[in-house]
Each structure stands twice: as structure tokens, then as C-alpha cells.
Write an enzyme that holds these catalytic residues in place. Structure first.
Site, PDB file in Angstrom:
ATOM      1  N   GLU A 143      45.159  22.476  42.611  1.00  0.00           N
ATOM      2  CA  GLU A 143      46.544  23.051  43.028  1.00  0.00           C
ATOM      3  C   GLU A 143      47.143  23.808  42.066  1.00  0.00           C
ATOM      4  OE1 GLU A 143      45.717  19.968  43.760  1.00  0.00           O
ATOM      5  OE2 GLU A 143      45.667  19.717  45.583  1.00  0.00           O
ATOM      6  N   HIS A 212      51.412  10.387  50.368  1.00  0.00           N
ATOM      7  CA  HIS A 212      51.103  11.303  51.199  1.00  0.00           C
ATOM      8  C   HIS A 212      52.344  11.453  52.470  1.00  0.00           C
ATOM      9  CE1 HIS A 212      47.334  10.318  49.624  1.00  0.00           C
ATOM     10  NE2 HIS A 212      46.860  11.302  50.021  1.00  0.00           N
TER      11      HIS A 212
END
Lengths: 407, 396
Positions: A143, A212
Site C-alpha cells: 500500500e 478489518h
């Protein structure tokens, strides 16, 4: 001035031929994405696709920017019965993305599994087959660097759409988002624009676990130079996606994991929404409820109960998390004098906290009661279903809060 | 025919003058030094070391004009950095100021090997790279002093120099972050089929950042025209390279990506390496260049630079490897310029720098309204309050 033209049926595809130069593009074309579509497009005759357009003279054009939700309102769409088409929210995102990719060859998508796999939430399904590997790019799990690469590409004028598979993963790219994405326009004295869109699903899902289920809007909100929007319906998802791609500023588009399968009927015509406007979901008189993303649905559920109990709440989906649409919010506060904020962020340092401060500073004299803010608990989201339900705000709590506020 | 002994200096090797007495006469009526473009070939002083590729030839094609321009540009950069040092000590420059003196050959050699359409991106030691890319002294000093005339209008500072029109993308404070940006620039170049390359510079300290390896991986997968250049000055602020890196062979760290180790104090070697790297990257994808260089100043103005290395080391490098002295010797040795001409050039350069400083001092400080400009770009035009509204309060 501007030229308006109608494009029907097949159009010239503006993809990469040998001597393609997007800077000298004159006629962007819209190809019918589906057989139902005909479109109108307003283009400046100097050939620029992405430049600021003046709207006052063009209220009759098809860009629907009003803040009234069109869930039941079909005034803006065409006249025949059952206008528009139905789709799910992730399909609306895809439609918006596809239309923009069609319109501007500089738009590309980068992310994990967005290409061949079709996107982990199917937002980019089919795009890789259509546009090829150079425009829909599968990245490795990196990322920090692929967000940085997207920003670097944006510095040259490309318009990348960077997808975080889950918003929480973008924490790894925080340095790039904060220092490079947000600040380069300023520190270069205006030389570089960063027209990047960073998007992805966040929020508390169905027992996905703590890592998450993060809500990053609270972490990103102080970064100067970026805009943040949160979509909540297929209609605003498509409109915000298109506006975000067209904007010259870096925009972070927050989607929610649980809202991808919402179904709604949206207009066939092309429309773009304003990035900085809030949406009036339900006009009312007694209390202003400000919310965004998934909590909008909890609020609407609570609103049904409240209406039965005799209250008339005004529900506003703020949509623009940075900057806040203080105009719409302020007008509402002036009317109702009571504010309840319902959000999924954590209480400490969340969007609600900033919004409370902003409203207090600006509209203190109009308030009859202190602002109430209902947020998620300041805990990592637990796995167990019952506990997870307790971390987020539930409709019952909203009803109680309104009753307390309106005493 | 008498030889003019005053023209001989101890550092020049005028072998050909001893052999050919007529050359001295010719020297008196030499054409102006800066205009000769006939090619000459010079050998680099140190060999290249290659990893996973063939090294380029040690013979570099150059011209007298180019060599003289190397001298002048490096002298200008050196003078600029020393002037910045005095300005900092005089509190006209504040904050962080990272000086590049000693490393000029990398900036100058790189420019000679590429075009302005290629992109360069570096970290905070960017003053000389900016100058090499076509920035003016005025822009440099005005930005360092926080004035409007600066390249970023005074809002960036020492670590944020940019020049979009000549492909200089900065100027970044957080080391390592510029390498993914650079790979993004290379991606755009490939996307737009520009046939140009990007040089992403970083230091031996930043070479240990994970995002470099991430970006290199992606760039190799997508075959981007990205060239990663490690300016190895052997110290990451106060930490020597052997204390920070298990493997200080930075040119080998790309593993699957080829690498080249270059003597970064030799402008001609740098030029050769950059030309080679550009050709390579356009055909095959990323390549890593390691420039073996040295900085005379400390890491920044707040670092004396002598607590982690000895003064002897610094003076040693200055005597043996200084890039400007190397070109001077070359120019004198090839009889392309006289000692006096070079000294005059240095005086000229000094004057230029002083003039630029006084001009920069006259530039205004930014207007207070500039605080809020360029935070956002104007929105694409929908009627709404844009984020550039400057009012903190809203009025109904």
C-alpha cells in the site's frame, strides 16, 4: 463557451493509439455503457475536459446537484414510466468509474486484485477486460508504495483511482496520503495538482474482527489539502465517484462494507454530485440528525419509530466529511435548534467531535440544547456478534437520544 | 619561443607543452574557452562495477564546452551552498538546511546525460539538483529565506524545491517516500508513451526503507522506466553505512534488478552511467545506480559533521576526490583553459551568487492571505462552497 452534444450509440473509442496525447484531446466521447443509455455532455470548446465550468446559465443541463435525495423523486429524470434503472451500490460505483474511464483516458485504477480478479467487492469487475492491464492495474500487497506511485502519477496529470482493499490497509500509506497527497499542492506553491481518488470500504461489518473494521475518516480528517466524502446510496455513490474523479483535489471516498448490496433506481442520464454538499434525507421540524454512511439507515429506521411517537426529525446525510457543508447544516440548525450527531466513528477524535465543535463555534446562538453525539465505543471491534452490535449505535439508542434531546 | 612559466602550475600536467614549444604561443591566442564543441574522449578515473548487467565503457564522449560548463556549474553550486551556510549562520535561513557541497558531480553529470523531459525526484538535499534542472539562484535564495520570489513562493522551504516545467519533482522531507512517487512518475511516462525516464534519488540512509523495495518490485513487474539512484555519501545523518545496512552494496540490493556502482565524484562517470541507465531503462525496466560520493558539510546545518567522522577523513576526500578539482585538472591538463581563466570564472560565480542573495533579500515576505492559497485547487466548478473559502465562520 461550451458545446453541448448528444451522443447516441457507438462512439469513437479514445484509447491508446500510437500517437495519443491526452493533453490535446478535443472530443471526449461517451459510448453507451448499456443499451438504455443516452447521454448529454457539456464540454468546453477549448478542449479541456477537466476544468472548472460555470453553471449559473446551465440549470437546464443534466447535472443534478441538488441536495434533495432522489430516492423517490423522479423529477430530474426522463418522463416515461419507470425511468432510470435499478442497480446495486457496487454496480453504481462501477458505472460511475466506467463512465469516467471512458470519458477521460487519463483515468486509471490501481489496487490489489482490482484487475483480473474483478475487485474484492466487484466494484471493478469487467474493467480490466475492457481497458487492459495498463489502465486497471493489479498491484502487489504494498500500500505504501502503490499509493505513492498513484500520487506520483497524479503529479504529472494522470488521474489514478487507488483502491484500498479495506480502508484499514491504507494506514500503511498514511505517510504518502498525509505528506505527499495532501501537501504537495501547497509546498510546491501551486505547481502540482494531485487529482487522485483514494477509495475503499471501511466501517464495521459482520464480525470481520478489529483490524478489518476500522473507520479511517477520523484519522485522515486533519490532513490539510484533501477532501473526504462518504457515500451511502447507489445514487450518491455514482455521483460522488464521478465528482471525485473530476476534481482537481485529492479526494478520499469512503464506502461501507455493508452497503454494497443496496438496491436503488438511479437516472439513466449522466449526473455528477457536488463533493461539498450534504443531502437532505428527510425534512423535519423538531431535531436535526446529522449522519453519514451506514448510520443513515439506522437513523431512518429510528425515524420511523420517532414519527410514530410524534416527533418530526430532520435527517441530513452530511456526505462531505471534509469540509463540512456548514451551509446546509446551519440552515437546519436555525430551523430546529437541536442537533443529534449519529456516526460510526469512535467518540474520541471522530468526525462527530469535529462537527460538534464546528456547529458550536458557528451556530451557538441558535441551539436550544447541547449537541448530542452518538458514536461507536472507543474499543477495538470485537468478533462476537452481540458485542459487535454494542460497539455501534443502534436505532433504539437514537430514539432514546432524540427523546432526551427534545424534552 | 619562450614558454610562459607563469602559466605552469604544480597541479597541471602540461606534458604536451614540454614536448611542443609552439603550443605556448598557440595558448596565447586560444579561441574563447566555452564554445568549442569538437568531441574529445576522456577515461573515467575509476571503473564501473556492475550487478546483473554489462557495465558501460570507461571512455566518455564529451566536448571542451561541456567540460567548462561542468566546471562552472559545479563552482556555482559549491559557491551557492557555502553562501547558504553563511546565510544560515546569519539566521536568514531557518529550520533545516541540508547542503550538497561535495556531491555536485552527481547533479551536474546527471543533467549532462539526460534531457529536461526526463524527470528527477530527490529528497531534501535538493538545492543543487534544482539549480541543475534550470532553477535560478534567485529562486533558491528567495525560497530559503521564505520570500515570495522563491520557487514555491516561500511556502515550501529548503526541503521543497520544485520545478514542474523542467521535470524536477522535488524536494521531499520524508526520506524514502520520494521513491514510490518517482516510480509513479515513471508509470505516467510509460502510460503516456513519452519515451522518457525518471531518476528517483535517495541516500544510503533511505536505502533501508521498505517502500523502496515495494516500489522496485512493482516497477520491475510493470517494466517501468524508473532508475533508482542511491547517492551514497556513506553517512545517514550520524550513522555510518556499515552500522545501518547489513549489505552496504546498495547497487546489488535490487537483487533481480540490475545495478551499477559509479564513482560519484567524477562528473563524467556520472554522465556515462546516466546515459547508459536511460537507454537500459527504456528497453528493459528499472536499474539501480549507486553513486559513491561524499558530503563535506554535516547532515544539515545543525550537525557539525565531525562527531561521527574525523576531520582528516573530510580533508582527505577534499584533497583527493573533490569533483571540482578533478575537472580543473582535466581542463588544465587538456589545455582547454588557463589557471587564470578558471579563477576568473570562480570570481564571476561568486559575484553572481552575491548578487542573487542581495536580490533575494529584497524580495517580499509572503502576504498573509497566502496562508490559505493553494491548499486546494479550485473545484471543478459545481456551484457550491468550495474548500477554498477562507472564512472560518459561516454566516447565515
Amino acid at each position: 463557451m461550451a458545446a453541448t452534444f448528444q451522443v447516441l450509440g457507438a462512439a469513437t473509442g479514445l484509447f491508446f493509439s500510437g500517437s495519443f496525447d491526452p493533453q490535446r484531446l478535443h472530443l471526449p466521447s461517451i459510448r453507451s455503457v448499456s443499451e438504455r443509455r443516452t447521454g448529454f455532455l457539456v464540454v468546453r470548446s477549448d478542449g479541456h475536459i477537466v476544468s472548472s465550468w460555470n453553471f449559473p446559465a446551465r440549470r437546464t443541463q443534466q447535472f443534478i446537484t441538488s441536495s434533495i435525495a432522489t430516492k423517490a423523486n423522479e423529477a430530474a429524470s426522463a418522463t416515461t414510466s419507470k425511468p432510470g434503472h435499478e442497480l446495486l451500490l457496487f454496480e453504481a460505483l462501477r458505472e460511475g468509474l466506467e463512465e469516467e474511464m471512458e470519458r477521460d483516458p487519463c483515468v486509471c485504477v490501481m489496487g490489489e486484485d482490482v484487475g483480473h480478479y474483478g475487485g474484492s467487492y466487484k466494484v471493478t469487475k469487467g474493467l480490466a477486460e475492457k481497458y487492459g492491464d495498463l489502465r486497471v492495474l493489479d498491484t502487489p500487497i504494498a500500500e505504501n508504495s502503490f499509493t505513492g506511485m498513484g500520487i506520483g502519477a497524479a503529479m504529472t496529470g494522470l488521474r489514478p483511482v487507488v483502491e484500498g482493499m479495506n480502508m484499514g490497509f491504507l494506514l500503511l500509506a498514511f505517510n504518502q496520503i498525509s505528506n505527499n497527497c495532501g501537501m504537495l499542492h501547497y509546498t510546491s506553491g501551486g505547481q502540482f495538482k494531485i487529482p487522485i481518488v483514494i477509495r475503499g470500504p471501511g466501517g464495521v461489518g459482520r464480525q470481520l474482527g478489529a483490524e478489518h473494521s476500522q473507520r479511517l475518516e477520523s484519522y485522515f480528517q486533519s490532513i490539510p489539502g484533501i477532501q473526504m466524502v462518504a457515500c451511502s446510496t447507489p445514487y450518491n455513490a455514482k455521483g460522488l465517484m464521478k465528482a471525485a474523479i473530476r476534481s482537481e483535489n485529492p479526494v478520499i471516498l469512503f464506502e461501507h462494507v455493508l452497503l454494497y448490496n443496496l438496491k436503488e433506481r438511479i437516472p439513466d442520464e449522466e449526473y455528477v454530485l457536488s463533493l461539498e454538499e450534504a443531502e437532505m434525507v428527510r425534512p423535519g421540524e423538531h431535531v436535526t440528525i446529522l449522519t453519514y454512511s451506514r448510520m443513515r439507515y439506522h437513523v431512518m429506521q429510528a425515524a420511523k419509530t420517532l414519527v410514530n411517537k410524534g416527533y418530526d426529525p430532520e435527517v441530513i446525510d452530511i456526505r462531505s466529511l471534509k469540509p463540512f457543508d456548514l451551509y446546509t447544516i446551519g440552515s437546519s440548525v436555525k430551523k430546529t435548534h437541536r442537533v443529534l450527531i449519529v456516526e460510526e466513528c469512535m467518540r474520541t477524535g471522530g468526525i462527530g467531535a469535529s462537527l460538534t465543535a464546528a456547529i458550536t463555534e458557528n451556530f451557538h446562538d441558535h441551539l436550544d440544547a447541547p449537541i448530542m453525539c452518538l458514536s461507536s465505543q472507543d474499543v477495538p471491534t470485537p468478533y462476537a456478534g452481540t458485542l459487535e452490535n454494542w460497539t455501534v449505535v443502534q436505532p433504539a439508542q437514537i430514539v432514546t437520544a432524540v427523546e432526551q434531546l427534545c424534552q | 619561443m619562450t614558454m610562459d612559466l607563469s602559466r605552469l602550475t604544480s597541479s597541471s600536467r602540461r606534458l604536451h607543452l614540454l614536448v611542443n614549444p609552439f603550443a605556448a604561443a598557440a595558448a596565447h591566442s586560444r579561441r574563447p574557452i566555452s564554445t568549442d564543441t569538437s568531441p574529445i574522449t576522456v577515461e573515467t578515473s575509476a571503473p564501473f562495477t556492475a550487478h546483473n548487467c554489462d557495465e558501460p565503457s570507461r571512455s566518455v564522449e564529451t566536448t571542451p564546452q561541456e567540460l567548462v560548463s561542468f566546471f562552472r556549474d559545479m563552482a556555482l553550486m559549491r559557491r551557492m551552498e557555502i553562501a547558504a551556510d553563511s546565510l544560515y549562520k546569519g539566521k536568514m535561513i531557518r529550520g533545516f538546511c541540508h547542503l550538497y557541497d561535495g556531491q555536485e558531480a552527481v547533479a551536474v553529470g546527471m543533467e549532462a546525460g539526460i534531457t529536461k523531459k526526463d524527470c528527477i525526484i530527490t529528497a531534501y538535499r535538493d538545492h543543487c539538483t534544482f539549480l541543475g534542472r534550470g532553477g535560478t539562484l534567485l529562486e533558491v535564495f528567495a525560497e530559503l529565506m521564505g520570500r515570495q520570489g522563491g520557487c514555491s513562493k516561500g511556502k515550501g522551504g529548503s526541503m521543497h524545491f520544485y520545478k514542474k516545467e523542467s521535470g524536477f519533482y522535488g524536494g521531499h522531507g520524508i526520506v524514502g517516500a520520494q521513491v514510490p512517487l518517482g516510480c509513479g512518475l515513471a508509470f505516467a511516462q510509460k502510460y503516456l508513451k513519452d519515451e522518457t525516464v525518471t531518476f528517483a534519488l535517495y541516500g544510503d540512509g533511505a536505502a533501508n526503507q521498505g517502500q523502496l523495495f515495494e516500489a522496485l518490485n512493482i516497477s520491475c513487474l510493470w517494466q517501468l522506466p524508473a532508475i533508482l539512484v542511491c547517492e551514497n555519501n556513506h553517512y545517514g545523518m550520524g550513522t555510518a553505512e556499515w552500522r545501518a545496512a547489513k549489505s552496504p552494496a546498495y547497487y546489488k540490493r535490487g537483487d533481480y534488478a540490475p545495478g551499477l556502482k559509479v564513482d560519484g565524484m567524477d562528473a563524467l562517470a556520472v554522465k556515462q552511467a546516466c546515459k547508459f541507465a536511460k537507454e537500459y531503462a527504456l528497453k528493459n525496466g528499472p536499474i539501480i545506480l549507486e553513486m559513491d560520493t561524499y558530503r563535506y558539510h554535516g547532515h544539515s546545518m545543525s550537525d557539525p559533521g565531525s562527531t561521527y567522522r574525523t576531520r582528516d577523513e573530510i580533508t582527505g576526500v577534499r584533497q583527493v576526490r573533490d569533483p571540482i578539482e578533478r575537472i580543473r585538472k582535466l581542463l588544465l591538463g587538456l589545455d582547454l583553459a588557463s589557471e587564470k581563466e578558471l579563477k576568473d570564472m570562480e570570481k564571476e560565480v561568486r559575484k553572481e551568487v552575491d548578487e542573487a542573495i542581495s536580490q533575494a533579500k529584497e524580495s517580499q515576505l509572503p502576504d498573509p492571505s497566502e496562508l490559505f492559497t493553494n491548499v486546494y485547487s479550485k473545484g471543478y466548478g459545481v456551484e457550491a462552497y468550495g474548500p477554498d473559502r477562507k472564512e472560518v465562520r459561516s454566516v447565515l
